[in-house]
Design a protein around this motif. Structure first.
Motif, mmCIF file in Angstrom:
data_model
loop_
_atom_site.group_PDB
_atom_site.id
_atom_site.type_symbol
_atom_site.label_atom_id
_atom_site.label_comp_id
_atom_site.label_asym_id
_atom_site.label_seq_id
_atom_site.Cartn_x
_atom_site.Cartn_y
_atom_site.Cartn_z
ATOM 1 N N LYS A 54 10.370 16.331 2.501
ATOM 2 C CA LYS A 54 9.241 16.734 1.701
ATOM 3 C C LYS A 54 8.260 16.018 2.709
ATOM 4 O O LYS A 54 8.209 14.891 3.310
ATOM 5 C CB LYS A 54 9.402 15.814 0.535
ATOM 6 N N LYS A 55 7.125 16.884 2.626
ATOM 7 C CA LYS A 55 5.722 16.591 3.538
ATOM 8 C C LYS A 55 4.938 15.563 2.761
ATOM 9 O O LYS A 55 4.620 15.940 1.565
ATOM 10 C CB LYS A 55 5.282 17.759 3.937
ATOM 11 N N ARG A 56 4.626 14.608 3.109
ATOM 12 C CA ARG A 56 3.616 13.660 2.432
ATOM 13 C C ARG A 56 2.248 13.817 3.319
ATOM 14 O O ARG A 56 2.256 13.611 4.610
ATOM 15 C CB ARG A 56 4.057 12.327 2.623
ATOM 16 N N ASP A 57 1.135 14.141 2.333
ATOM 17 C CA ASP A 57 -0.021 14.342 3.264
ATOM 18 C C ASP A 57 -0.663 13.043 3.802
ATOM 19 O O ASP A 57 -0.292 11.943 3.419
ATOM 20 C CB ASP A 57 -0.995 15.077 2.391
ATOM 21 N N ALA A 58 -1.534 13.132 4.702
ATOM 22 C CA ALA A 58 -2.311 11.926 5.246
ATOM 23 C C ALA A 58 -3.089 11.242 4.078
ATOM 24 O O ALA A 58 -3.516 12.309 3.183
ATOM 25 C CB ALA A 58 -3.086 12.328 6.358
ATOM 26 N N ARG A 59 -3.431 10.032 4.004
ATOM 27 C CA ARG A 59 -4.084 9.334 2.646
ATOM 28 C C ARG A 59 -4.669 8.119 3.322
ATOM 29 O O ARG A 59 -4.427 7.586 4.554
ATOM 30 C CB ARG A 59 -3.152 9.300 1.656
ATOM 31 N N THR A 60 -5.410 7.539 2.525
ATOM 32 C CA THR A 60 -6.006 6.334 2.918
ATOM 33 C C THR A 60 -5.334 5.452 1.925
ATOM 34 O O THR A 60 -5.336 5.436 0.742
ATOM 35 C CB THR A 60 -7.605 6.179 2.406
ATOM 36 N N GLY A 61 -4.768 4.322 2.678
ATOM 37 C CA GLY A 61 -3.763 3.300 1.914
ATOM 38 C C GLY A 61 -4.633 1.893 2.036
ATOM 39 O O GLY A 61 -5.685 1.937 2.522
ATOM 40 N N ARG A 62 -4.030 1.007 1.416
ATOM 41 C CA ARG A 62 -4.714 -0.245 1.501
ATOM 42 C C ARG A 62 -3.712 -1.506 2.000
ATOM 43 O O ARG A 62 -2.391 -1.116 1.573
ATOM 44 C CB ARG A 62 -5.089 -0.846 0.115
ATOM 45 N N ASN A 63 -4.113 -2.332 2.797
ATOM 46 C CA ASN A 63 -3.148 -3.188 3.357
ATOM 47 C C ASN A 63 -3.079 -4.438 2.078
ATOM 48 O O ASN A 63 -4.037 -4.969 1.656
ATOM 49 C CB ASN A 63 -4.037 -4.041 4.552
ATOM 50 N N PRO A 64 -1.818 -4.568 1.490
ATOM 51 C CA PRO A 64 -1.738 -5.446 0.337
ATOM 52 C C PRO A 64 -2.254 -6.768 0.652
ATOM 53 O O PRO A 64 -2.531 -7.664 -0.335
ATOM 54 C CB PRO A 64 -0.216 -5.204 -0.099
ATOM 55 N N ARG A 65 -2.130 -7.196 2.034
ATOM 56 C CA ARG A 65 -2.491 -8.806 2.148
ATOM 57 C C ARG A 65 -3.911 -8.901 2.380
ATOM 58 O O ARG A 65 -4.492 -9.913 1.660
ATOM 59 C CB ARG A 65 -1.822 -9.129 3.458
ATOM 60 N N THR A 66 -4.666 -7.969 2.917
ATOM 61 C CA THR A 66 -5.993 -8.158 3.195
ATOM 62 C C THR A 66 -6.883 -7.428 2.238
ATOM 63 O O THR A 66 -8.175 -7.619 2.129
ATOM 64 C CB THR A 66 -6.485 -7.973 4.695
ATOM 65 N N GLY A 67 -6.568 -6.218 1.795
ATOM 66 C CA GLY A 67 -7.406 -5.430 1.056
ATOM 67 C C GLY A 67 -8.089 -4.224 1.957
ATOM 68 O O GLY A 67 -8.614 -3.441 1.307
ATOM 69 N N ALA A 68 -8.054 -4.498 3.158
ATOM 70 C CA ALA A 68 -8.481 -3.376 4.022
ATOM 71 C C ALA A 68 -7.967 -2.005 3.979
ATOM 72 O O ALA A 68 -6.775 -1.742 3.695
ATOM 73 C CB ALA A 68 -8.437 -4.021 5.621
ATOM 74 N N SER A 69 -8.960 -1.137 4.160
ATOM 75 C CA SER A 69 -8.431 0.182 4.282
ATOM 76 C C SER A 69 -7.753 0.629 5.349
ATOM 77 O O SER A 69 -7.969 0.300 6.408
ATOM 78 C CB SER A 69 -9.595 1.107 3.999
ATOM 79 N N VAL A 70 -6.676 1.495 5.278
ATOM 80 C CA VAL A 70 -5.971 1.722 6.321
ATOM 81 C C VAL A 70 -5.414 3.227 6.383
ATOM 82 O O VAL A 70 -4.948 3.636 5.108
ATOM 83 C CB VAL A 70 -4.362 0.920 6.360
#
Length: 98
Positions: A54-70
């Protein structure tokens, strides 16, 4: 159950085969499934289930430790769906067929 336990169990059930031969058979089956999935094919084992990708599209996630966008890159992941016979066997009743 891990692969080595599966090999031992199959070797016990088939005393006419050497354990190394059973291990080669198990590895060949798993490698064949992995190769088919890497090509994007679907592998169906009747009564057991089906492997697919199954293909998962690119997305913006969050680093759970720092909360920074990844940014998370697009990727392909394997999925498994049990067959009807396996669901019935696991649930122990015909009610699972509905």
């Amino acid at each position: 159950m891990i692969k080595s336990e599966l090999v031992l169990k199959l070797a016990e059930q088939n005393p006419h085969l050497y354990q190394r031969d059973v291990e080669n058979i198990v590895n060949a089956i798993l490698d064949t499934i992995a190769d088919a999935l890497s090509r994007g094919d679907r592998v169906e084992l009747r009564g057991f289930g089906a492997f697919a990708v199954k293909k998962r599209d690119a997305r913006t996630g969050r680093n759970p430790r720092t909360g920074a966008s990844v940014s998370v890159l697009e990727k392909v992941v394997p999925v498994f769906k049990t067959g009807k016979e396996m669901r019935v066997r696991l649930n122990g009743s015909k009610a699972a067929l509905r």
